[in-house]
Motif scaffolding. Structure first.
Motif, PDB file in Angstrom:
ATOM      1  N   LEU A   8       0.830  -1.207   0.000  1.00  9.10           N
ATOM      2  CA  LEU A   8       0.000   0.000   0.000  1.00  9.10           C
ATOM      3  C   LEU A   8       0.863   1.255   0.000  1.00  9.10           C
ATOM      4  N   ALA A  11       1.674   1.839  -3.492  1.00  8.69           N
ATOM      5  CA  ALA A  11       0.487   2.309  -4.199  1.00  8.69           C
ATOM      6  C   ALA A  11       0.230   3.786  -3.918  1.00  8.69           C
ATOM      7  N   ARG A  97     -13.297   4.540  -0.943  1.00  8.70           N
ATOM      8  CA  ARG A  97     -12.258   3.561  -1.243  1.00  8.70           C
ATOM      9  C   ARG A  97     -11.761   2.930   0.050  1.00  8.70           C
ATOM     10  N   PRO A  99      -9.531   0.857   1.246  1.00  5.81           N
ATOM     11  CA  PRO A  99      -8.151   0.813   1.752  1.00  5.81           C
ATOM     12  C   PRO A  99      -7.646   2.149   2.287  1.00  5.81           C
ATOM     13  N   LEU A 100      -8.292   3.261   1.868  1.00  7.77           N
ATOM     14  CA  LEU A 100      -7.797   4.582   2.249  1.00  7.77           C
ATOM     15  C   LEU A 100      -8.873   5.460   2.884  1.00  7.77           C
ATOM     16  N   GLN A 218      -9.001  -3.891  -4.405  1.00  9.94           N
ATOM     17  CA  GLN A 218      -8.052  -3.444  -5.424  1.00  9.94           C
ATOM     18  C   GLN A 218      -8.747  -2.594  -6.481  1.00  9.94           C
ATOM     19  N   GLU A 220     -11.418  -0.777  -6.052  1.00  6.73           N
ATOM     20  CA  GLU A 220     -11.737   0.536  -5.492  1.00  6.73           C
ATOM     21  C   GLU A 220     -10.506   1.438  -5.454  1.00  6.73           C
ATOM     22  N   LEU A 221      -9.351   0.840  -5.190  1.00  2.00           N
ATOM     23  CA  LEU A 221      -8.116   1.621  -5.229  1.00  2.00           C
ATOM     24  C   LEU A 221      -7.875   2.132  -6.649  1.00  2.00           C
TER      25      LEU A 221
END
Length: 407
Positions: A8, A11, A97, A99-100, A218, A220-221
């Motif tokens: 991440l 990313a 999103r 992951p964030l 992934q 959504e990222l």
């Protein structure tokens, strides 16, 4: 891609690199904000997880900025009356999103004065983190004229004095105190040199464990990346999303399944990430592009390829996304590959990109009818630009593809 370990940190760094392209002339703003926020947090003895989190927030704080003219306004004055708009957009992008999403609230308020934050019904942690981003962001605006030169050391006392004068109004007193202490070190300023900055960020990344993300996370990222790109112009709204839908369906019609199908969808979402470097004046230009403007436009697919290599190095996503302007006769860009060198998935995304673009209104023409689009695709096949087998597959369910491209 049921679950895959994603770096991440890499990313976030890659998205920061792509956001840097918006500035064109002044890059690494996000990275400098991130590193300064991290160092001030360290001076305040924040826990390690909090320091890494604010590092990532710093790199993403301007994810709501997609237009070069907006970037210039934000970096040419200490306070800009319209700064809140991009903060709201960035928070909206991140909130959707997973992951964030935990960074959304502080990014929403990263241009809000400390005195205005106090009465807001926000958690104290959100307030101080948002204000730290604001502080680091404004320090960077003041230091930019002296970057990459020893002159930053003579300018530093004036920067500290000006920032300190805003204690209690723009910035939290405890943050100003920590900044004033750490800013006495020449190393604080000299570490902003591009080579040192990138090296330090890579070093910090080694201490951050990868996260396991399923395909939905992934995707959504990837959507965060694509949403930032498509926001550059009202004419490209949802272009990447629609290309992704068309490409995925074409891949399914070719019996591509599983991980390869998921990677096609992500490559479709990310195929234009390099366009952040391209000025909206070029993207929105109604007339013919000049040679220099064409050159600027043509480099975006190479930038896409290089950016995606940092995040998806062990997949075909960088190739499938970065090759979308290649053609079968080897006269596309940026690699000049022949059709025999291109994966089927590359050729699918190329057709999806052209098909969706023709179905979408652009500054130089209106949306085209399905019949006119099919005629255009046939012409490109005859010129050995697009793969005829992919176009033929699309024609079988042309009306359904047209709805995917437009609705």
């Amino acid at each position: 891609m049921d679950h895959q370990d994603i770096d991440l940190h890499s990313a976030v760094t890659a998205l920061s690199c792509s956001l840097d392209l918006v500035g064109v002339d002044e890059v690494r703003h996000g990275k400098r904000v991130a590193m300064m926020a991290y160092q001030i947090a360290d001076q305040l003895h924040w826990p390690e997880a909090e320091r890494y989190s604010i590092l990532h927030a710093g790199m993403l704080h301007d994810c709501g900025v997609a237009q070069i003219r907006e970037h210039r306004n934000l970096t040419e004055t200490l306070e800009w009356s319209e700064a809140e708009a991009h903060a709201k957009r960035g928070a909206e992008y991140l909130a959707a999103r997973p992951p964030l999403a935990h960074l959304a609230a502080e990014i929403r308020y990263h241009h809000t004065r400390w005195e205005q934050l106090q009465p807001l019904p926000l958690h104290a942690r959100t307030k101080i983190r948002a204000n730290l981003l604001f502080l680091a962001d404004r320090i960077d605006v003041l230091q930019v004229p002296f970057l990459n030169s020893e002159h930053i050391l003579t300018a530093a006392p004036d920067i500290v004095e000006r920032i300190s004068s805003l204690s209690g109004s723009l910035f939290a007193p405890e943050l100003i105190e920590a900044f004033a202490q750490i800013a006495q070190s020449q190393a604080f300023w000299l570490a902003m040199d591009p080579d040192y900055l990138d090296e330090d960020l890579r070093g910090l990344g080694k201490h951050i464990a990868p996260v396991s993300l399923n395909f939905l996370a992934q995707r959504e990222l990837a959507r965060l990346f694509s949403r930032v790109v498509d926001a550059k112009s009202p004419y490209t709204e949802q272009h990447s999303e629609r290309v992704s839908l068309v490409a995925r369906q074409l891949a399914k019609d070719f019996d591509i399944t599983g991980q390869d199908l998921e990677q096609v969808e992500i490559a479709g979402l990310l195929h234009d990430i390099g366009k952040l470097r391209v000025s909206e004046d070029i993207i929105d230009k109604p007339g013919k592009l000049t040679a220099d403007e064409r050159a600027c436009m043509q480099r975006h697919s190479y930038d896409t390829y290089r950016i995606l290599q940092r995040v998806f190095a062990d997949t075909r996503i960088p190739v499938w996304a970065g090759f979308h302007h290649e053609n079968l006769r080897g006269e596309g860009y940026p690699f000049k590959t022949q059709g025999s060198e291109q994966d089927l998935e590359c050729r699918i995304i190329s057709v999806a990109d052209v098909f969706q673009a023709l179905a979408q209104t652009r500054p130089y023409r209106n949306s085209m009818s399905l019949n006119d689009i099919l005629a255009d695709l046939d012409r490109r096949v005859a010129n050995n630009e697009l793969d005829g087998t992919v176009v033929d597959k699309l024609k079988i369910n042309a009306e359904a593809y047209y709805r995917l491209a437009k609705d």
